[in-house]
Scaffold this motif. Sequence first.
Motif, PDB file in Angstrom:
ATOM      1  N   PRO A   1     -20.726  43.602 -18.597  1.00  0.00           N
ATOM      2  CA  PRO A   1     -21.267  42.300 -18.198  1.00  0.00           C
ATOM      3  C   PRO A   1     -20.765  41.188 -19.104  1.00  0.00           C
ATOM      4  O   PRO A   1     -20.522  41.416 -20.296  1.00  0.00           O
ATOM      5  CB  PRO A   1     -22.783  42.481 -18.358  1.00  0.00           C
ATOM      6  N   PRO A   2     -20.600  39.980 -18.590  1.00  0.00           N
ATOM      7  CA  PRO A   2     -20.268  38.832 -19.440  1.00  0.00           C
ATOM      8  C   PRO A   2     -21.414  38.525 -20.397  1.00  0.00           C
ATOM      9  O   PRO A   2     -22.528  39.044 -20.253  1.00  0.00           O
ATOM     10  CB  PRO A   2     -20.069  37.693 -18.432  1.00  0.00           C
ATOM     11  N   HIS A   3     -21.164  37.680 -21.357  1.00  0.00           N
ATOM     12  CA  HIS A   3     -22.197  37.287 -22.320  1.00  0.00           C
ATOM     13  C   HIS A   3     -23.353  36.620 -21.594  1.00  0.00           C
ATOM     14  O   HIS A   3     -23.161  35.971 -20.561  1.00  0.00           O
ATOM     15  CB  HIS A   3     -21.599  36.339 -23.361  1.00  0.00           C
ATOM     16  N   ILE A   4     -24.558  36.776 -22.150  1.00  0.00           N
ATOM     17  CA  ILE A   4     -25.749  36.204 -21.517  1.00  0.00           C
ATOM     18  C   ILE A   4     -25.652  34.676 -21.436  1.00  0.00           C
ATOM     19  O   ILE A   4     -26.197  34.055 -20.528  1.00  0.00           O
ATOM     20  CB  ILE A   4     -27.033  36.653 -22.259  1.00  0.00           C
ATOM     21  N   TYR A   5     -24.943  34.058 -22.397  1.00  0.00           N
ATOM     22  CA  TYR A   5     -24.717  32.611 -22.334  1.00  0.00           C
ATOM     23  C   TYR A   5     -23.378  32.345 -21.650  1.00  0.00           C
ATOM     24  O   TYR A   5     -22.415  31.891 -22.261  1.00  0.00           O
ATOM     25  CB  TYR A   5     -24.713  32.006 -23.741  1.00  0.00           C
ATOM     26  N   SER A   6     -23.318  32.645 -20.373  1.00  0.00           N
ATOM     27  CA  SER A   6     -22.093  32.410 -19.613  1.00  0.00           C
ATOM     28  C   SER A   6     -22.443  32.130 -18.160  1.00  0.00           C
ATOM     29  O   SER A   6     -23.508  32.509 -17.663  1.00  0.00           O
ATOM     30  CB  SER A   6     -21.155  33.623 -19.689  1.00  0.00           C
ATOM     31  N   VAL A   7     -21.525  31.474 -17.483  1.00  0.00           N
ATOM     32  CA  VAL A   7     -21.688  31.199 -16.057  1.00  0.00           C
ATOM     33  C   VAL A   7     -21.573  32.484 -15.242  1.00  0.00           C
ATOM     34  O   VAL A   7     -22.205  32.625 -14.190  1.00  0.00           O
ATOM     35  CB  VAL A   7     -20.628  30.159 -15.610  1.00  0.00           C
ATOM     36  N   ASP A   8     -20.815  33.445 -15.735  1.00  0.00           N
ATOM     37  CA  ASP A   8     -20.478  34.624 -14.946  1.00  0.00           C
ATOM     38  C   ASP A   8     -21.510  35.751 -14.985  1.00  0.00           C
ATOM     39  O   ASP A   8     -21.414  36.684 -14.187  1.00  0.00           O
ATOM     40  CB  ASP A   8     -19.123  35.166 -15.398  1.00  0.00           C
ATOM     41  N   VAL A   9     -22.470  35.684 -15.899  1.00  0.00           N
ATOM     42  CA  VAL A   9     -23.396  36.815 -16.037  1.00  0.00           C
ATOM     43  C   VAL A   9     -24.238  37.018 -14.771  1.00  0.00           C
ATOM     44  O   VAL A   9     -24.536  38.154 -14.384  1.00  0.00           O
ATOM     45  CB  VAL A   9     -24.290  36.643 -17.286  1.00  0.00           C
ATOM     46  N   ASP A  10     -24.611  35.935 -14.098  1.00  0.00           N
ATOM     47  CA  ASP A  10     -25.420  36.065 -12.876  1.00  0.00           C
ATOM     48  C   ASP A  10     -24.611  36.666 -11.733  1.00  0.00           C
ATOM     49  O   ASP A  10     -25.141  37.426 -10.911  1.00  0.00           O
ATOM     50  CB  ASP A  10     -25.964  34.697 -12.452  1.00  0.00           C
ATOM     51  N   ILE A  11     -23.341  36.318 -11.666  1.00  0.00           N
ATOM     52  CA  ILE A  11     -22.468  36.879 -10.637  1.00  0.00           C
ATOM     53  C   ILE A  11     -22.329  38.386 -10.859  1.00  0.00           C
ATOM     54  O   ILE A  11     -22.402  39.182  -9.912  1.00  0.00           O
ATOM     55  CB  ILE A  11     -21.102  36.170 -10.661  1.00  0.00           C
ATOM     56  N   TRP A  12     -22.160  38.772 -12.119  1.00  0.00           N
ATOM     57  CA  TRP A  12     -22.094  40.197 -12.462  1.00  0.00           C
ATOM     58  C   TRP A  12     -23.386  40.899 -12.025  1.00  0.00           C
ATOM     59  O   TRP A  12     -23.342  42.005 -11.462  1.00  0.00           O
ATOM     60  CB  TRP A  12     -21.891  40.368 -13.965  1.00  0.00           C
ATOM     61  N   LEU A  13     -24.524  40.283 -12.286  1.00  0.00           N
ATOM     62  CA  LEU A  13     -25.809  40.903 -11.955  1.00  0.00           C
ATOM     63  C   LEU A  13     -25.924  41.164 -10.453  1.00  0.00           C
ATOM     64  O   LEU A  13     -26.389  42.243 -10.032  1.00  0.00           O
ATOM     65  CB  LEU A  13     -26.961  40.010 -12.419  1.00  0.00           C
ATOM     66  N   LEU A  14     -25.504  40.217  -9.650  1.00  0.00           N
ATOM     67  CA  LEU A  14     -25.607  40.398  -8.199  1.00  0.00           C
ATOM     68  C   LEU A  14     -24.600  41.433  -7.691  1.00  0.00           C
ATOM     69  O   LEU A  14     -24.872  42.147  -6.726  1.00  0.00           O
ATOM     70  CB  LEU A  14     -25.438  39.057  -7.495  1.00  0.00           C
ATOM     71  N   LYS A  15     -23.464  41.551  -8.355  1.00  0.00           N
ATOM     72  CA  LYS A  15     -22.543  42.641  -8.026  1.00  0.00           C
ATOM     73  C   LYS A  15     -23.152  43.983  -8.410  1.00  0.00           C
ATOM     74  O   LYS A  15     -22.978  44.992  -7.701  1.00  0.00           O
ATOM     75  CB  LYS A  15     -21.211  42.431  -8.743  1.00  0.00           C
ATOM     76  N   ALA A  16     -23.889  43.996  -9.533  1.00  0.00           N
ATOM     77  CA  ALA A  16     -24.589  45.215  -9.938  1.00  0.00           C
ATOM     78  C   ALA A  16     -25.658  45.584  -8.910  1.00  0.00           C
ATOM     79  O   ALA A  16     -25.883  46.773  -8.622  1.00  0.00           O
ATOM     80  CB  ALA A  16     -25.218  45.029 -11.314  1.00  0.00           C
ATOM     81  N   ALA A  17     -26.309  44.581  -8.341  1.00  0.00           N
ATOM     82  CA  ALA A  17     -27.315  44.840  -7.301  1.00  0.00           C
ATOM     83  C   ALA A  17     -26.684  45.538  -6.105  1.00  0.00           C
ATOM     84  O   ALA A  17     -27.277  46.449  -5.503  1.00  0.00           O
ATOM     85  CB  ALA A  17     -27.975  43.535  -6.878  1.00  0.00           C
ATOM     86  N   LYS A  18     -25.482  45.119  -5.752  1.00  0.00           N
ATOM     87  CA  LYS A  18     -24.767  45.783  -4.653  1.00  0.00           C
ATOM     88  C   LYS A  18     -24.507  47.247  -4.985  1.00  0.00           C
ATOM     89  O   LYS A  18     -24.657  48.130  -4.123  1.00  0.00           O
ATOM     90  CB  LYS A  18     -23.443  45.058  -4.390  1.00  0.00           C
ATOM     91  N   GLU A  19     -24.140  47.533  -6.235  1.00  0.00           N
ATOM     92  CA  GLU A  19     -23.885  48.921  -6.641  1.00  0.00           C
ATOM     93  C   GLU A  19     -25.172  49.747  -6.607  1.00  0.00           C
ATOM     94  O   GLU A  19     -25.135  50.941  -6.265  1.00  0.00           O
ATOM     95  CB  GLU A  19     -23.277  48.952  -8.046  1.00  0.00           C
ATOM     96  N   VAL A  20     -26.298  49.141  -6.935  1.00  0.00           N
ATOM     97  CA  VAL A  20     -27.586  49.840  -6.853  1.00  0.00           C
ATOM     98  C   VAL A  20     -27.899  50.199  -5.404  1.00  0.00           C
ATOM     99  O   VAL A  20     -28.374  51.300  -5.104  1.00  0.00           O
ATOM    100  CB  VAL A  20     -28.708  48.982  -7.467  1.00  0.00           C
TER     101      VAL A  20
END
Length: 370
Positions: free
Chosen positions: A137-156
């Motif tokens: 995952p990107p750093h918590i202080y980044s624009v990309d961390v939320d995008i990573w999280l939603l991609k992780a949701a797809k994997e779940v």
Amino acid sequence: MARAAILICIDGCGPEYLRDARFIRHLGNEGFLSVGSSMIPSVTNVNNVSILTGEYPEVHGITSNYYYDRATGREVYMESPDFIRARTLLEVGADAGLKTALLTSKDKLRSLLNRGAHISFSAEAPPGWVVRRIGDPPHIYSVDVDIWLLKAAKEVVLRESPDLMYVATTDYAMHKYAPQHSEAKRHTRGIDEAIQELVEEVERHKDEFLICITADHGMSDKRRAVNLELVLREHGICSKLNPIIADRYTLHHMNLGGAVYIYLEDLMDLPRAIEVLRDTEGVEMVLTRKQASRRFHLDEERIGDIMVLGRKDYVFGLLDEEVQDISLRSHGSLHEMKVPLIVNLPRSEISEEPQENKDLAAIIVKWLIG
């Protein structure tokens, strides 16, 4: 018939951030799309718990991110589920035999909300199998961390096929960038595309799906900060300021927010303190404990003697000076309470249209559990 429900909280996402979110707006245009209200104070913990319980803070007990226990003198972050006095949507789903999942960007929010979740992780502490699938995952202080999280949701969804999932992002991008900024637009596009991919994956696993999208609060530009503790001290009134917005993630808001609780050393000072605060620069509203509890449905035992709400471009906090010029984006006041309400069900299938972000929980329970 296999059904699934997904509830997404896009942290800090005032309606203006979704103007260019084509897929999210498509979901709303095909179903229900409106602007509603958050809970007050308009901060993360208060609203995420209301969204996930369907209750006001007077019921669930979460009144701030940062809590001062007057009886013990302890100051603690409201991160433990032990603070929550109501059942969450995940607990209701688990009790009904559903497989439940909780995904958050911040680990402090996962810690607070994880009761009833069979699958639970954050972008700060992801499981190895997710990292192997989509990378670190990107750093918590980044624009990309939320995008990573939603991609992780797809994997779940692909691996676990949960019946009920709650996904909560972080608001770093909104604190950092106004809606028209190119990075804010990139953040929105990334979230929009990731939600589309998530929905497409759910459609492959379930016969029917419900998706609800909202926010915990909006965001405003702030230009002046005031230390109300110092203001009161100048008038001979001893107090303790409880910054409602305060949490472990201080980089983007500096613990400066649009609402505070104030605890007085001597309650005999209450009338004079209210008079002083009402005449203070940046103050929009001053309420006693009882007034705040009644007006905003707050747990009276977990707020200060006084609640102060700021004007749109003001924040309050523990500064070295009484008043200070600043430049940041923050929240907490009445000016950040407008949030999107999106449901992919037609209006005709929603028995009572949602008005506040907490109202989505009841729609999910009725549709998924009955």
